[in-house]
Design an enzyme around this catalytic site. Structure first.
Site, PDB file in Angstrom:
ATOM      1  N   GLU A 169      20.577  91.940  81.795  1.00  0.00           N
ATOM      2  CA  GLU A 169      20.230  90.537  81.544  1.00  0.00           C
ATOM      3  C   GLU A 169      19.162  90.018  82.508  1.00  0.00           C
ATOM      4  O   GLU A 169      18.412  89.108  82.178  1.00  0.00           O
ATOM      5  CB  GLU A 169      21.463  89.649  81.592  1.00  0.00           C
ATOM      6  CG  GLU A 169      22.434  89.856  80.424  1.00  0.00           C
ATOM      7  CD  GLU A 169      23.443  90.961  80.670  1.00  0.00           C
ATOM      8  OE1 GLU A 169      23.279  91.731  81.645  1.00  0.00           O
ATOM      9  OE2 GLU A 169      24.415  91.063  79.888  1.00  0.00           O
ATOM     10  N   PHE A 176      39.000  85.810  80.794  1.00  0.00           N
ATOM     11  CA  PHE A 176      38.183  87.021  80.814  1.00  0.00           C
ATOM     12  C   PHE A 176      36.703  86.660  80.645  1.00  0.00           C
ATOM     13  O   PHE A 176      36.332  85.923  79.743  1.00  0.00           O
ATOM     14  CB  PHE A 176      38.624  87.971  79.693  1.00  0.00           C
ATOM     15  CG  PHE A 176      37.786  89.218  79.619  1.00  0.00           C
ATOM     16  CD1 PHE A 176      37.813  90.149  80.662  1.00  0.00           C
ATOM     17  CD2 PHE A 176      36.946  89.453  78.545  1.00  0.00           C
ATOM     18  CE1 PHE A 176      37.024  91.283  80.616  1.00  0.00           C
ATOM     19  CE2 PHE A 176      36.159  90.595  78.496  1.00  0.00           C
ATOM     20  CZ  PHE A 176      36.197  91.510  79.534  1.00  0.00           C
ATOM     21  N   GLN A 177      35.874  87.177  81.524  1.00  0.00           N
ATOM     22  CA  GLN A 177      34.429  86.929  81.535  1.00  0.00           C
ATOM     23  C   GLN A 177      34.079  85.448  81.610  1.00  0.00           C
ATOM     24  O   GLN A 177      33.077  85.002  81.065  1.00  0.00           O
ATOM     25  CB  GLN A 177      33.741  87.605  80.333  1.00  0.00           C
ATOM     26  CG  GLN A 177      33.773  89.126  80.464  1.00  0.00           C
ATOM     27  CD  GLN A 177      32.863  89.841  79.492  1.00  0.00           C
ATOM     28  OE1 GLN A 177      32.600  89.364  78.396  1.00  0.00           O
ATOM     29  NE2 GLN A 177      32.367  91.017  79.890  1.00  0.00           N
ATOM     30  N   LYS A 192      32.093  79.253  73.301  1.00  0.00           N
ATOM     31  CA  LYS A 192      32.119  79.959  72.018  1.00  0.00           C
ATOM     32  C   LYS A 192      32.678  79.080  70.903  1.00  0.00           C
ATOM     33  O   LYS A 192      32.215  79.143  69.754  1.00  0.00           O
ATOM     34  CB  LYS A 192      32.975  81.224  72.180  1.00  0.00           C
ATOM     35  CG  LYS A 192      32.833  82.213  71.043  1.00  0.00           C
ATOM     36  CD  LYS A 192      33.593  83.502  71.391  1.00  0.00           C
ATOM     37  CE  LYS A 192      33.556  84.505  70.259  1.00  0.00           C
ATOM     38  NZ  LYS A 192      34.299  85.735  70.610  1.00  0.00           N
ATOM     39  N   MET A 232       6.084  97.777 102.478  1.00  0.00           N
ATOM     40  CA  MET A 232       5.894  96.586 103.317  1.00  0.00           C
ATOM     41  C   MET A 232       6.919  96.532 104.439  1.00  0.00           C
ATOM     42  O   MET A 232       6.598  96.213 105.579  1.00  0.00           O
ATOM     43  CB  MET A 232       5.961  95.318 102.450  1.00  0.00           C
ATOM     44  CG  MET A 232       5.617  94.044 103.192  1.00  0.00           C
ATOM     45  SD  MET A 232       3.940  94.071 103.871  1.00  0.00           S
ATOM     46  CE  MET A 232       3.021  93.238 102.575  1.00  0.00           C
TER      47      MET A 232
END
Lengths: 568, 162
Positions: free
Chosen positions: A47, A109-110, A159, A475
């Site tokens: 993502e 959940f999630q 949802k 760097m």
């Protein structure tokens, strides 16, 4: 019509043609509705890459990129890309699913509080409680993302509201492409310019003996490139730019002295260090350009143009702060400032032009392949419309010093956040500008998002991928060499075979190890149709100069290991 | 020089605004002395009174940052003396002697007060005044060894003097 269908319809009505996204449980209704939508999905492999690809679209086109992720880990994976957009003022709309409203707050959940997590890194955020609000929220999000000082806007939709049916009235408005009224009473765009401020600024310019213009991202975000050109041509003030100012003006003019700051050119840093008047146009006086702030501020006056009034008097106190869109405010000053005023600082200009010849950029060695060598070859091969995306580190600075695109939005970098792994996924979004896209990464940064080779292969995104492999985090290694006695802890990298890696994803992949091979590869890449990857095996321990050691003044700019500008 | 400034902030009355304002001040390292919030006569608006420590430059910076939040309608930076300020204290004290009772009454007369309840030797009072005078009240009763059983302050509310 469900909330999910309303969301997609609203996005279509905002001319969204692609969405960078990854599916998951809490966005399933949206994915289900996608089969009935004209929007093309780009299936990223992480993502974070969705957020960067959306940025790549915004950065290269002036549009607003859109990314989508599921709840929980999907949403938290977006965070780095959202923070990056916030620090670089990039318009973006990030959409996340969340668990059912009844489950919010139950550690379901999630479930994560993504609105809370993102609070400091978004311009604004929404938690959508009712499906009927979706079209208005989308309209507000696009307006907020693009107007004023641009930035990312987050829309979190549980949802249940994706599943809910929207009212017939909302559905009809969406289908008729009617505008949804914005409900943003507190959102103010800048007021009209104060004429007294313009007169004071013109007077300061008249009194200056050693003026310098620093221009930055604000010029490009405000589409003020022609207004900047008119101002510089009328006043003949020497000019320097920030990393994000690249392409804001013709950087090859005599009085264009180079990028300013930690790895700015000797002349640019010298000019700002000795200036008695600094005109900052669309910049925020970040520590990477000011060096030691107390010395930066001493013995000079400032005129500051910005769209965001909270930038005024943050790092420097300006004699005049000009609040507004630069495309509106700068012409007012150009009109007011006297013609021929540049005669006053003619000698200053001549001195600076002479310094430019005295302190040229390092042309790079001719006996071995280095980053500078590859970048010089690439720069010569670039067409006017080519877009270059750098990653973060040494190659970014070498390129920023040497690339002078004639147009803005052609040199893209992660400036504020400095995110390694920026280049590859951001380049994916930039391909939708329709222009040739070059992604440059070091071996370290490339591996932070190399999974996106799969996305590039699956969608046949025409990214020309350059990996500058010096087998080091260059760097950080340079700092370890200069300031930590060459104590190279965790900067040497044991890398995979990048050519085999590219081939494993089905992307034509090649390697160059000499200057001759490199030149041939750049030519091959330029004319290649579709994605191509080339690993350039470059020398291991090169250093970027000029350099201002952290916390020191611009007057202490090291031209090389032994020479500083004020002693040279 | 460190002094106190009062920010008078009008916002949209919406979920999350308090969090946005307070977390913004936290991440810019402003020290919040007191923060109160309540609805205005317009149900869609809330009004914050935020007291911060710092100098005028810092106070103005805080105001500009708050103003940048989308749901903010207006921000005013005020010096305390430019405002009418009031704070409420509810306090329960234990009175053990007639002398303590006398001291309590004397202290109560210095501020706007009323006794809300009494239960044996426990007295609960409501006190309304400036923060300074409420501090003075506490000093006075503690000097008389009056035991404070419970003490709650509302934080300051303020408005510009008409």
């Amino acid at each position: 019509m469900t909330g999910a269908q309303a969301l997609l319809k609203a996005l279509e009505n905002h001319a969204v043609t692609e969405i960078y996204a990854y599916p998951g449980g809490a966005v399933l209704p949206i994915y289900d509705a996608m089969s009935g939508s004209s929007i093309r999905r780009i299936l990223v492999r992480h993502e974070q890459a969705a957020a960067f690809a959306a940025q790549g679209y915004s950065r290269s086109t002036q549009g607003v990129g859109v990314c989508l992720a599921t709840s929980g880990p999907g949403a938290t994976n977006l965070v780095t890309g959202i923070a990056d957009a916030m620090l670089d003022s990039i318009p973006m709309v990030a959409i996340t699913g969340n668990v059912f409203k009844e489950l919010i707050g139950s550690d379901a959940f999630q479930e994560t509080d993504i609105v809370g997590i993102c609070e400091p890194i978004v311009k604004h955020s929404y938690f959508v409680e009712y499906a009927d609000d979706i079209p208005r929220v989308v309209a507000e999000a696009f307006h907020l993302a693009q107007s004023g000082r641009p930035g990312p806007v987050l829309i979190d939709i549980p949802k249940c509201q994706q599943n809910a049916t929207v009212s017939a009235e909302i559905q009809k408005k969406l289908e008729n492409k009617e505008k949804f009224e914005l409900d943003l009473p507190g959102y103010k765009l800048p007021p009209a310019l104060d004429e007294d401020d313009i007169n004071t600024a013109a007077q300061l310019i008249k009194e200056a003996k050693q003026p310098v213009v620093i221009y930055g991202h604000g010029v490009i975000l405000s589409n003020a490139e022609t207004q900047l050109k008119a101002f510089l041509e009328k006043t003949n003030i020497p000019n320097v730019w920030t990393l994000h100012g690249i392409g804001g003006y013709d950087n090859t003019e005599d009085l264009s002295l180079g990028m300013l700051g930690m790895h700015g050119t000797g002349t640019a840093n010298f000019a700002v260090h000795h200036a008695d008047l600094v005109i900052g146009i669309g910049i925020r006086f970040d520590d990477r350009i000011t060096g030691k702030l107390t010395e930066f501020k001493s013995n000079k006056k400032f005129i500051h143009f910005d769209i965001d009034s909270s930038e005024f008097n943050k790092n420097v106190t300006a004699a005049v702060s000009l609040h507004g869109e630069i495309r509106d405010t700068l012409p007012a000053l150009t009109t007011t400032v006297e013609s021929g005023v540049g005669e006053t600082w003619k000698n200053w200009n001549e001195d600076l032009v002479a310094k430019k010849d005295l302190w040229p950029l390092d042309p790079g060695p001719s006996d071995r392949l280095t980053e500078i060598g590859v970048l010089n070859q690439l720069y010569s091969a670039l067409g006017e419309e080519d877009i270059v995306l750098v990653d973060v580190g040494q190659h970014e600075m070498w390129a920023a010093q040497r690339f002078f695109p004639k147009k803005s939005r052609k040199f893209l970098a992660s400036g504020g956040l400095g995110t390694m792994g920026f280049s590859l996924p951001t380049a994916m979004g930039a391909t939708f500008s329709g222009h040739p896209v070059w992604s440059i990464s070091g071996d370290g940064g490339f591996q932070m998002n190399s999974q996106e080779l799969a996305t590039i292969a699956q969608d046949n995104l025409p990214v020309k991928i350059i990996i500058l492999n010096n087998s080091f985090l260059g760097m950080v290694r340079q700092w370890q060499e200069l300031f930590y006695d060459k104590n190279y802890v965790d900067t040497p990298l044991k890398n995979p075979d990048f050519v085999k890696l590219g081939e494993a994803y089905g992307i034509p992949s090649f390697r160059a190890e000499t200057l001759e091979e490199s030149e041939a590869m750049i030519a091959k890449m330029k004319n290649f149709d579709g994605p191509i990857l080339v690993e350039f095996k470059v020398a291991k321990e090169e250093n970027v100069f000029p350099m201002v050691p952290a916390g020191e003044s611009l007057g202490n700019t090291m031209l090389d290991r032994n020479n500083k500008i004020d002693k040279a | 020089m460190k002094e106190r400034f009062i920010l008078l902030v009008v916002t949209r009355n919406a979920p999350g605004v308090l969090s946005r304002v307070s977390s913004l001040l936290r991440r810019k390292l402003f020290n919040i002395d007191s923060l109160t919030v309540g609805r205005t006569i317009n149900n869609r608006e809330s009004r914050f009174t935020i007291v911060i420590e710092g100098d005028l430059v810092q106070a103005n910076k805080a105001a500009l940052l708050i103003e940048r939040l989308i749901e903010i309608r207006s921000v005013k930076v005020m010096k305390p003396e430019q405002c009418l300020r009031r704070e409420i204290v509810l306090a329960t004290v234990k009175i053990n002697s007639p002398e303590q009772a006398k001291t309590l009454h004397e202290a109560e007369e210095e501020v706007l007060s009323q006794e809300l309840s009494q239960n044996g030797d426990l007295i609960t009072v409501e006190l309304i005044d400036t923060s300074q005078k409420l501090d003075d009240f506490l000093v006075k009763i503690e000097a008389a060894n009056i035991e404070v059983i419970d003490w709650v302050r509302s934080g300051v509310i303020a408005m510009k003097q008409a």
